[in-house]
Every structure is written in structure tokens, then in C-alpha cells.
Scaffold this motif. Structure first.
Motif, PDB file in Angstrom:
ATOM      1  N   HIS A 214      -8.672   3.605  -1.106  1.00  0.00           N
ATOM      2  CA  HIS A 214      -8.726   2.187  -0.733  1.00  0.00           C
ATOM      3  C   HIS A 214     -10.097   1.596  -1.046  1.00  0.00           C
TER       4      HIS A 214
ATOM      5  N   LEU B  93      -4.425  -0.443   3.635  1.00  0.00           N
ATOM      6  CA  LEU B  93      -4.887   0.912   3.950  1.00  0.00           C
ATOM      7  C   LEU B  93      -3.868   1.655   4.810  1.00  0.00           C
ATOM      8  N   SER B  94      -3.290   0.970   5.774  1.00  0.00           N
ATOM      9  CA  SER B  94      -2.308   1.619   6.653  1.00  0.00           C
ATOM     10  C   SER B  94      -1.100   2.096   5.864  1.00  0.00           C
TER      11      SER B  94
ATOM     12  N   SER C 134      -6.645  -6.420   4.262  1.00  0.00           N
ATOM     13  CA  SER C 134      -7.117  -5.186   3.625  1.00  0.00           C
ATOM     14  C   SER C 134      -6.721  -3.960   4.443  1.00  0.00           C
TER      15      SER C 134
ATOM     16  N   GLY D 133      -6.869   8.358   1.961  1.00  0.00           N
ATOM     17  CA  GLY D 133      -6.514   6.946   1.987  1.00  0.00           C
ATOM     18  C   GLY D 133      -7.746   6.063   1.966  1.00  0.00           C
ATOM     19  N   ALA D 134      -8.730   6.387   2.806  1.00  0.00           N
ATOM     20  CA  ALA D 134      -9.959   5.599   2.839  1.00  0.00           C
ATOM     21  C   ALA D 134     -10.697   5.655   1.506  1.00  0.00           C
TER      22      ALA D 134
ATOM     23  N   THR E  93      -2.090   5.073   3.574  1.00  0.00           N
ATOM     24  CA  THR E  93      -2.340   6.300   4.328  1.00  0.00           C
ATOM     25  C   THR E  93      -1.053   6.853   4.926  1.00  0.00           C
TER      26      THR E  93
ATOM     27  N   THR F 121      -5.980   3.954  13.482  1.00  0.00           N
ATOM     28  CA  THR F 121      -6.879   3.379  12.475  1.00  0.00           C
ATOM     29  C   THR F 121      -7.521   2.079  12.961  1.00  0.00           C
TER      30      THR F 121
ATOM     31  N   GLY G  82       0.814  -1.209   0.000  1.00  0.00           N
ATOM     32  CA  GLY G  82       0.000   0.000   0.000  1.00  0.00           C
ATOM     33  C   GLY G  82       0.845   1.256   0.000  1.00  0.00           C
TER      34      GLY G  82
ATOM     35  N   THR H 279     -16.390   4.559   6.624  1.00  0.00           N
ATOM     36  CA  THR H 279     -15.211   4.904   7.405  1.00  0.00           C
ATOM     37  C   THR H 279     -15.330   6.347   7.876  1.00  0.00           C
TER      38      THR H 279
ATOM     39  N   LYS I 215     -12.570   2.322  10.919  1.00  0.00           N
ATOM     40  CA  LYS I 215     -12.877   1.555   9.711  1.00  0.00           C
ATOM     41  C   LYS I 215     -14.260   0.913   9.807  1.00  0.00           C
TER      42      LYS I 215
END
Length: 490
Positions: free
Chosen positions: A458, A433-434, A429, A454-455, A437, A358, A268, A401, A397
């Protein structure tokens, strides 16, 4: 950007507008927009069968006036009145003048007969209009309204909610007991927070906003980014950029048991806009084998080299030392997964640089000391409380989100994102995302913007990768460039 305002703000704006308009003009504006939306939904109005579920407030008046407009176009319209003695008189008179009818009342025939008549009307309807309660309602539906909500939610007919599905809290999206499940919600003046935040969002169906001329001062309670907003925030390298100027993100993740978490977080991060990714942890071999461009170190976060942001926690197991070292850094830090469990609250609150947490609902519940169900029921309150307790930005999340800035409270808008898909509920998943972001943090975005963008990316990548079929986390990471291009191209 889509914005939603609190009931208090909306009510104030409505009073100010009504003071400048002829009596009843505002309701007529709402009814006109509502009737048009209903006509669009049913297609052929003439000969259609419409049932109005009418409560005692202005919400019921909106439904009655809209029903009158549909009746004048040839629809067969029948109103089911929950409180005949308190029904909006002008709206009821307009419906009757237009040829609409009224179902037998519970006062005259008793509750069983009333519900049987309502059930028969709903079973034969093409459209059910929910005007039971509006944005002034709080708590569960009354015992006489809940059965009607249940009947409407099971109907074969299209269901349209007036302003907000009855049973959904307008300010939080909470649902306590029975609530209308609408195919379409027609809302007036502005979106309400409960239409954008689950579980309320799930009950609202599609949402259509009708402009009635409200002027809404102050900050929104909830806001949702759209493509153009995200495109403006995406980091773009300039002619003089190099990998260090673009930002370096450090990833402290993975363990002997969970090396895949490190690989997915790095995947990511490599697609998130930073110029380089440093990895620190026991999964270096797995990371290099999959992503040879990664800079790896075995000397711990403190000695890994300069970074502009850290991601710590995915698959970290019980390595509290790495979490403590990262939290001591003077750069933005994203804490996820095991890092949330290992992070000291005082260390988080004492940081000068931005912190982004998160959690998913289960992790948030553990941090707050409540049941998971409480977080899922009251997502907006939960994300605000976490942000306030830790003095950090929190990304909660879920199906929607939520991103709340540090300090929590209702004064600042909470960002909500709904670009995702249920196929994103898959192992790894969140690690993708981490990393994504964290890379946006390293590229210079604020914690709130990095979490929101990011959300958004993603979730969009999850949709593009899935296309209606199951996907793995690695598929989501691979689709991030597609999502990025889709946003940039509008």
C-alpha cells in the motif's frame, strides 16, 4: 530484513565483544566507520569546517576519534565540550594530536559566552557531528544540551548523528523536548528501534549501518521487511489453483452515507491475491457498477457464502449486527474504521481464529482511552498495549506503520513499515489498505504477515501513484499491481 535490537541487548553484545578485543578497539572501529561516512557526505574533506558536539560518554569519544581522523585529512575540526571534566580523555588527546581545537568552555566563560561561541562555530561549519548523548540516554536532553541541539537542527551545515540523534529514545523513538534533526545517522552494529519508528525516524534522516562485529542473539525488538522478504510472502497461484483455492475474502462495509468506503475496500481486495471477493452491505449497486466481478449478497455476513477471511467496518456507520456476525465466524477477520468502535472487546478476545485490527492514531487513542497525542508520541508502546488488551494482531497506521502480534509485550518483534508517502493521508486510503490486507489473509498469510505485506504494498503503491503530486485513494488502488510487480522483480 532490517532488524533493530534493544539497548539492553546491544550493551550485552558490546561487553562480550570488548572482552575479546584490545582496549579501545571497538571504539576505533566505530570511529573509522563514522569518519568514512562523514567524508562521503561532505565530499571534499580538506579545508572543510567540522564542529563536534561532544558529551561525556562513549558517544562523545566516537565523535572525537572520528574528528581526529578528519583533521588528519585536512579538515578544520573544533570540539564543543559539554562536560570538559568528563570528556573521553583518549579521544580528546587524539583530536589535539591531529591538530583539532576545542571551543571555549561554559565553565571558564559562562553559559551565554559558551553558547555564542558554539553558535558562531555551527553557523560557519560545513559539518556538525552530534556526539552529545548515545543509546544509554533516557528522557529529555539536559538544559545545557538542549540549546546546542536547537542550534544544530537549524544549521545550514550537514548534521550527522553518532549512533542515534541526541534527544531520541533509542528503544521507542519517542522525543521529549528538543532533539537533533540529523541529515544522516551513522549507527553501529545494528539498527536501534528509535531509528525506525516515528517520531524518531523523522529526526534520524538517512541511516547508515556500520558493522563493528557484534553478535546479537535472541529476537529483534523491531524488524522491517524489504523487497525480498515481501516477495517471498506474496501468494502465487499454482497450476491447479481456482478462484476458491486461492481464497475468497468477504467485505462487510459501506452504508447509505458512505458507499464509497465499500467500493474502495473492494478495489483493494481485488488486487490482493485472493481468488474472489464477496461483498455484503447496502452499497451493492455501487460496488457492482464499479467492479462487476464482485460476488454480492444481501443476506448478511452469516449467510453470504463461504469465505476464507472477512473485512468488516469501513464506512459501516452504526451497523453493529454485521460486526457481531463477522466476529462470530471461524475465519481470520480484519476490523477497521467503524468496526473498531462497534466491536466488543470480549468478542474479539474470545475468537479462536486470527484477528487483525487496523486503527489510525485517533482510533487507537479512543480504544486505549488516551489522547491522540499520547499514541503519536509513544507509537511502539501503544501498538503493543492494544495487541495485549485485545489479544489480536494490531496494525497501527501512520507515517511508519507498526504491526504487533497478538498479546503485545516486548518479547516478540514489532514489524515497522516506512514505504509510504505523506500523500497517502487522503480519504479512503485506509479502506484500500483494509481490502488489500484482507485479501492477503484469505490467501493464507498469517495476520502479522498480511498486515506487514499489505502496509508495504500500500505504501509503495502510494509512492508510485503520487510521484510527488496529490492522489486519491482510487489512484492508490490502481497502482497496487505496479507495486506488486516492483516487489517481485526486485
Amino acid at each position: 530484513m532490517r532488524t533493530a535490537y534493544s539497548v539492553e541487548t546491544v550493551r550485552t553484545a558490546e561487553r562480550e565483544l570488548m572482552a575479546r578485543l584490545p582496549d579501545g578497539a571497538l571504539m576505533q572501529r566505530a570511529a573509522a566507520g563514522l569518519a568514512a561516512a562523514c567524508a562521503d557526505l561532505v565530499g571534499r574533506v580538506y579545508g572543510s569546517r567540522v564542529v563536534l558536539l561532544v558529551g561525556s560518554g562513549d558517544n562523545g569519544g566516537d565523535a572525537l576519534y572520528a574528528g581526529a581522523r578528519l583533521a588528519r585529512r585536512g579538515a578544520g575540526v573544533t570540539a564543543v565540550l559539554l562536560a570538559p571534566e568528563r570528556t573521553h580523555a583518549g579521544g580528546l588527546a587524539a583530536l589535539r594530536r591531529a591538530g583539532g581545537g576545542v571551543a571555549p568552555s561554559r565553565q571558564a566563560d559562562g553559559i551565554p559566552a559558551f553558547l555564542r561561541a558554539a553558535a558562531d562555530l555551527i553557523d560557519r561549519a560545513d559539518l556538525v557531528l552530534d556526539g552529545i548523548v548515545g543509546i544509554g540516554a533516557k528522557g529529555p536532553l539536559r538544559p545545557d544540551a538542549a540549546p546546542l541541539a536547537a542550534l544544530a537542527s537549524r544549521a545550514r551545515a550537514a548534521v550527522v548523528a553518532v549512533d542515534l540523534p541526541s534527544g531520541v529514545d533509542p528503544d521507542t523513538g519517542e522525543v521529549d523536548g528538543e532533539a537533533i534533526r540529523a541529515d544522516l545517522t551513522v549507527t553501529f552494529g545494528t539498527h536501534k528501534p528509535g531509528l525506525l519508528v516515528d517520531p524518531g525516524r523523522e529526526y534520524a534522516g538517512s541511516v547508515r549501518l556500520v558493522d563493528i562485529g557484534l553478535s546479537l542473539p535472541g529476537e529483534a525488538a523491531v524488524e522491517a521487511l524489504q523487497h525480498a522478504d515481501v516477495a517471498r510472502l506474496l501468494p502465487v497461484p499454482g497450476a491447479e489453483s481456482d478462484k476458491y483455492r486461492r481464497g475468497v475474502v468477504g467485505i462487510a462495509a459501506g452504508s447509505a452515507r458512505y458507499p464509497g468506503a465499500a467500493v474502495l475496500a473492494v478495489s483493494g481486495a481485488l488486487r490482493g491475491g485472493a481468488g474472489a471477493v464477496r461483498y455484503v452491505g447496502p452499497a451493492a449497486d455501487a460496488v457492482i457498477a464499479r467492479f462487476p466481478e464482485t460476488l454480492v449478497s444481501d443476506r448478511g455476513p452469516r449467510k453470504a457464502g463461504r469465505v476464507q477471511a472477512w473485512v468488516v467496518g469501513p464506512g459501516a456507520g452504526d451497523d453493529a449486527s454485521a460486526v457481531a456476525e463477522v466476529l462470530a465466524a471461524d475465519v481470520p477477520v480484519l476490523i477497521d474504521a467503524d468496526g473498531l468502535r462497534l466491536a466488543d472487546v470480549d468478542a474479539v478476545r474470545g475468537r479462536d481464529a486470527p484477528t487483525l485490527m487496523t486503527p489510525h492514531a485517533g482510533e487507537a487513542a479512543a480504544l486505549l482511552g488516551v489522547a491522540r497525542e499520547e499514541v503519536e508520541r509513544a507509537r511502539l508502546d501503544s501498538v503493543r498495549e492494544l495487541a495485549g488488551r485485545y489479544g489480536a494482531t494490531v496494525l497501527l497506521k501512520g507515517s511508519t506503520t507498526l504491526v504487533a502480534g497478538p498479546g503485545g509485550g516486548a518479547a516478540a518483534a514489532v514489524r515497522v513499515n516506512a514505504t509510504g508517502t505523506s500523500w497517502l493521508a487522503t480519504a479512503g486510503s485506509g479502506d484500500v489498505l483494509s481490502g488489500l490486507t484482507g485479501s492477503l489473509l484469505a490467501a493464507g498469510l498469517s495476520a502479522v504477515d498480511a498486515g506487514s505485506v499489505g502496509a508495504y504494498l500500500h505504501g509503495l503503491a502510494g509512492r508510485l501513484a503520487a510521484d510527488g503530486a496529490p492522489v486519491g485513494a482510487h489512484d492508490v488502488a490502481a497502482a497496487l499491481p505496479l507495486a506488486w510487480r516492483d516487489v517481485v522483480r526486485g
